[in-house]
Design a protein around this motif. Structure first.
Motif, PDB file in Angstrom:
ATOM      1  N   SER A 226       1.119  -1.163  -0.067  1.00 44.08           N
ATOM      2  CA  SER A 226      -0.373  -0.047   0.101  1.00 44.08           C
ATOM      3  C   SER A 226       0.909   0.858   0.004  1.00 44.08           C
ATOM      4  O   SER A 226       2.078   1.351   0.173  1.00 44.08           O
ATOM      5  N   PHE A 249       1.011   6.403   9.805  1.00 44.56           N
ATOM      6  CA  PHE A 249       0.710   5.651   8.507  1.00 44.56           C
ATOM      7  C   PHE A 249      -0.886   5.909   7.965  1.00 44.56           C
ATOM      8  O   PHE A 249      -1.955   5.054   8.415  1.00 44.56           O
ATOM      9  N   VAL A 338      -6.680  -0.553  16.366  1.00 50.26           N
ATOM     10  CA  VAL A 338      -4.834  -0.207  16.192  1.00 50.26           C
ATOM     11  C   VAL A 338      -4.153  -1.850  15.889  1.00 50.26           C
ATOM     12  O   VAL A 338      -3.629  -1.842  17.127  1.00 50.26           O
ATOM     13  N   HIS A 342       1.301  -3.038  12.122  1.00 50.83           N
ATOM     14  CA  HIS A 342       1.021  -2.784  10.103  1.00 50.83           C
ATOM     15  C   HIS A 342       1.286  -1.074  10.709  1.00 50.83           C
ATOM     16  O   HIS A 342       0.951  -0.413  12.045  1.00 50.83           O
ATOM     17  N   VAL A 347      -2.959   5.146  13.930  1.00 48.94           N
ATOM     18  CA  VAL A 347      -3.306   6.409  12.705  1.00 48.94           C
ATOM     19  C   VAL A 347      -4.289   7.874  13.269  1.00 48.94           C
ATOM     20  O   VAL A 347      -4.667   7.784  13.931  1.00 48.94           O
ATOM     21  N   ASP A 354     -13.217   6.888   6.588  1.00 42.73           N
ATOM     22  CA  ASP A 354     -13.006   5.691   6.894  1.00 42.73           C
ATOM     23  C   ASP A 354     -14.496   4.716   7.333  1.00 42.73           C
ATOM     24  O   ASP A 354     -14.307   5.299   9.251  1.00 42.73           O
TER      25      ASP A 354
END
Ligand code: ANZ
Ligand code: ZN
Length: 817
Positions: A226, A249, A338, A342, A347, A354
């Motif tokens: 991504s 991110f 979260v 990752h 976040v 979202d």
């Protein structure tokens, strides 16, 4: 003629083929090559059930066909024999895993041989053989020397029942793929391979491969590229002492102005630090946060990702974050939706765009700020600000100087306006490559008190797996090897001082990462494979195995191959050009065949009763090769009868008449289109349709009083890959001296396939009144003249013929008024 006796015929030919060595691959021959490979099996204690050989039969059919088509074939078999099942068996039965493996291999080999598979057994390999794992260790050392293997102490997946660390690929829905236990996170020392260095190459290489789309797609998802950005948010304390930065991110930096809160994963280092005694004054609700992080740690990954579950979280009191674009003060939360691994583990919450953030905002009463308007409003489903999310692209609003920008185009500009960084991320994680178990390849490294980690010199390979008294995992994060001091304590290869061997072993997947190379040159003592032989045989032309390997074996093996390619060991950038995945054979109860369910059918019994040729035809005829199909012992008789019909039919063959062929154009057409169909179908793994066209051809032989020998020989050749024993037997009866499998594949004559005689339907006012046969391509006048002579047509022609509709070779419609 004697009745068809499969037992006699099949044992006779299986012996004969071995005696004549017709399966042996030729070394560096001046012939085109075809390397046909099965995923080699793990020789389990349960033996083969009827589902296993489906892929093996397919490669057998394909490789016999290629051999008859003039190719030099490499079709080998071997054993992937390291791993937990043999070790667990040994623990339970107090034997050595090697004993179990040997016994199972013997059984497997016997089971395979009665099916009549054409493996070149002179190339058999076994991953647990020191002469094989020398080279597994050698590849590891090359990776280590290039900095691709490193030691890590990060928490990893730990199976409490197998008592070993695991890679992500070893999990199924968060559980140990082997034993089904829920996996924990545990920090233990481990060796990790940097597969992420190859993420981009693994991704881009897929496009050139002739693989099923669904397998390529699951690899793409597993690699999970991504493109997004890292953006720094300033954290400020209400007490006002100091401030720090946390980066998030995001794949949607264009929504930055819509960020109304920040979420950190419970494992985020900043959270751990804030909970530390020394930072007590920072948070006002330390105890509440600590309790939340504890409860998150006890949840499984499935529980945490479940979108249907209510979002949970806890606000951090006493701190806030500053949105670097809008300057707004944002609340900060810790929430388990979260993930630490990752992105950055943090976040920015954009509830207007979202869904997860929206759900979270609803629960905690957080503001929803719309910053993207769709280009076109969907009238059926319009966005309602504050009520649901819009996740598409659009035009920016409420975004300061970026208002009116196209959202996609604004991404880069917004990122640079706040000093962020564009980054590419992959879901793929580095490969946890060590296991705390016995039955695997020792990792060829030495720990020296002075020099640190030292590679075992290549001349000292293999590092042999020593015999131990107990294989039980120690559970301490050390492998059972750690207890054999005679083996563990060595001299450092560099300084000759006191040193200890690495006691972790490699995972089950290691040996299968390069075995296809060894088949090209299985006995080479000096090199992994002779470059000349590698150049001749590589790549594997067709690779066949289960789809369950899509993201495990098939990713690992491509990674090792790409590494070897870059270092000049192999000459192709990909190992397997074409791939077919085998559809499962389900048990009669519709479930997967398993000893656990008691629904396993043993191929040995089926073969003893009906014969290997019948079994082979049945499995290839069950349905499209890649699709699942249900086993049905009753329908095997259909395949058996097909072979018996061929057996009886052979009696009508005019053996002495060598040259003749039945010249009836209709027969010629069927014969040649069958050659064409079977050729193309085998080539594309459409075995079921190939068999059905053979059945059609056999019907037309049945209609003939006498069968011409050369016609029947063509039929036998087309049948030979599927039913190799009976084909060779009948071929011999036609007074042929050499095995049919060394004969040439028939070539079809296109001109004979074209229909010479066609049937035309004759209609009067749209109703079919008759049918005539004419030479193909006849004109309207000729067809009309012939049609008018038909009594069945004539009687309807009581009126003036207005016109006629004519479709060449198909239909004539006479319209009267
Ligand atoms: C803000 C945002 C706004 C996002 C928006 C999406 C839509 P992939 O493609 O899976 O990488 N995210 C980032 N790190 C995360 C973590 N550690 N745990 C859970 N979710 C995380 O998805 C990237 C997106 O997933 C990121 O983009 C982030 O939410 C979330 F309208 O940031 B986004
Ligand atoms: Zn040393």
């Amino acid at each position: 003629m004697k009745p068809y006796d499969h037992k006699k015929i099949e044992t006779k030919w299986q012996k004969e083929w071995v005696r004549k060595g017709i399966y042996k691959s030729k070394e560096l021959a001046d012939l085109p090559k075809s390397y046909v490979l099965d995923m080699f099996p793990y020789p389990s204690g349960e033996g083969l059930h009827v589902g296993h050989p489906k892929g093996y039969i397919a490669t057998d059919v394909y490789s016999r066909f290629k051999k008859m088509s003039g190719y030099n074939i490499l079709h080998p078999m071997g054993w992937d024999a390291f791993g937990l099942p043999a070790e667990n068996y040994a623990i339970k039965n107090k034997t050595h895993p090697r004993k179990d493996v040997e016994k199972n291999i013997k059984r497997y080999k016997k089971q395979l041989s009665v099916i009549g598979l054409n493996y070149d057994w002179s190339r058999e390999i076994n991953t647990t053989d020191p002469s094989y794992y020398t080279w597994t260790q050698w590849i590891f050392l090359q990776m280590y020397k290039k900095g691709l293997a490193y030691q890590s102490f990060e928490p990893i997946n730990w199976c409490p029942s197998c008592q070993t660390g695991l890679a992500n690929e070893d999990l199924e829905d968060g559980k140990c793929e082997r034993c089904g236990s829920v996996v924990e996170k545990r920090p233990i020392r481990q060796w990790v391979l940097k597969i992420t260095d190859y993420a981009e190459k693994l991704l881009s290489g897929l496009s050139g491969l002739d693989w099923p789309e669904h397998i390529k797609e699951s690899q793409r998802n597993w690699i999970g590229k991504s493109e997004g950005a890292e953006i720094d948010f300033r954290i400020e304390f209400e007490s006002g002492q100091k401030s720090e930065l946390i980066s998030v991110f995001t794949t949607r930096p264009d929504t930055l102005y819509g960020a109304t809160f920040l979420v950190l994963s419970p494992e985020h280092p900043w959270v751990t630090l804030a909970l530390n005694e020394n930072h007590k004054d920072v948070l006002k609700n330390t105890e509440e946060v600590r309790a939340y992080t504890r409860s998150a740690a006890s949840k499984t990954e499935i529980e945490r990702t479940d979108a249907t579950k209510n979002k949970t979280g806890v606000a951090l009191q006493g701190v806030f974050a500053v949105n670097p674009a809008s300057g707004d003060k944002l609340p900060i939360f810790v929430a388990d939706y979260v993930f630490a691994e990752h992105g950055t583990g943090a976040v920015m919450g954009v509830p207007a765009h979202d869904q997860r953030d929206f759900d979270f905002a609803q629960k905690f009463n957080l503001p929803v700020k719309e910053v993207i308007r769709p280009h076109r409003i969907d009238p059926v489903n319009p966005p309602v600000n504050g009520k649901k999310t819009y996740t598409g692209e659009g035009i920016l609003i409420s975004s300061g100087k970026f208002d009116g920008f196209n959202s996609t185009e604004a991404k880069g500009k917004i990122v640079s306006s706040v000093g962020g960084r564009m980054v590419t991320r992959y879901k793929l994680c580095d490969w946890v490559f060590s296991r705390q178990r016995y039955w695997g390849e020792p990792i060829p490294l030495i720990h020296c008190e002075k020099c640190g980690v030292v590679a075992v010199p290549e001349k000292d390979l293999p590092v042999k797996l020593p015999d131990v008294k107990k294989y039980e995992p120690t559970g301490t994060g050390e492998s059972p090897l750690a207890e054999i001091s005679k083996w563990v304590n060595v001299k450092c290869p560099t300084c000759k001082g006191k040193a200890k061997r690495e006691t972790n072993t490699m995972p089950q997947w290691a040996g299968s990462c390069w075995y296809y190379l060894r088949f090209m040159d299985p006995k080479n003592k000096k090199a992994i494979v002779d470059p000349k032989k590698e150049k001749y045989w590589a790549p594997v032309d067709v690779y066949v195995g289960g789809a369950e390997h899509a993201t495990r074996h098939l990713i690992y093996v491509r990674f090792w191959h790409k590494f070897l390619f870059e270092h000049g060991v192999v000459s192709t950038s990909e190992p397997f050009q074409r791939l077919y995945s085998v559809g499962l054979i389900l048990a009669e109860d519709g479930r997967k065949m398993s000893k656990r369910f008691g629904n396993v059918v043993n191929p040995d019994e089926i073969i003893a009763l009906y014969g290997a040729d019948t079994f082979r035809i049945y499995e290839m005829f069950m349905g499209p090769f890649g699709q699942a199909s249900g086993w049905d012992t009753k329908s095997i008789m259909g395949s058996r009868r097909f072979i018996e019909r061929i057996w009886r039919m052979s009696e009508k063959v005019q053996v002495k008449n060598v040259a003749g062929s039945n010249q009836d154009p209709k027969f010629q057409q069927i014969l040649h289109s069958t050659i064409s169909k079977v050729t193309n179908d085998i080539d594309s793994f459409s075995f079921n349709t190939a068999i059905s066209s053979l059945m059609i051809l056999s019907k037309s032989f049945e209609e003939q009083a006498a069968i011409m020998r050369s016609d029947f020989e063509i039929f036998l050749k087309l049948l030979a890959p599927f039913a190799p024993h009976v084909a060779d037997e009948l071929w011999g009866k036609m007074e042929n001296k050499q095995s049919i499998h060394t004969s040439d594949w028939p070539i079809f004559d296109q001109s004979k396939i074209v229909k010479t005689i066609v049937r035309i339907a004759i209609q009067v006012n749209g109703k079919v009144r008759g049918e005539i046969e004419v030479p193909a391509g006849s004109s309207e006048t000729d067809v009309k003249a012939k049609a008018m002579e038909l009594e069945s047509v004539k009687k309807w022609l009581n009126g003036e013929i207005k016109r006629a509709i004519f479709v060449k070779d198909r239909l004539l419609n006479i319209v009267i008024g």
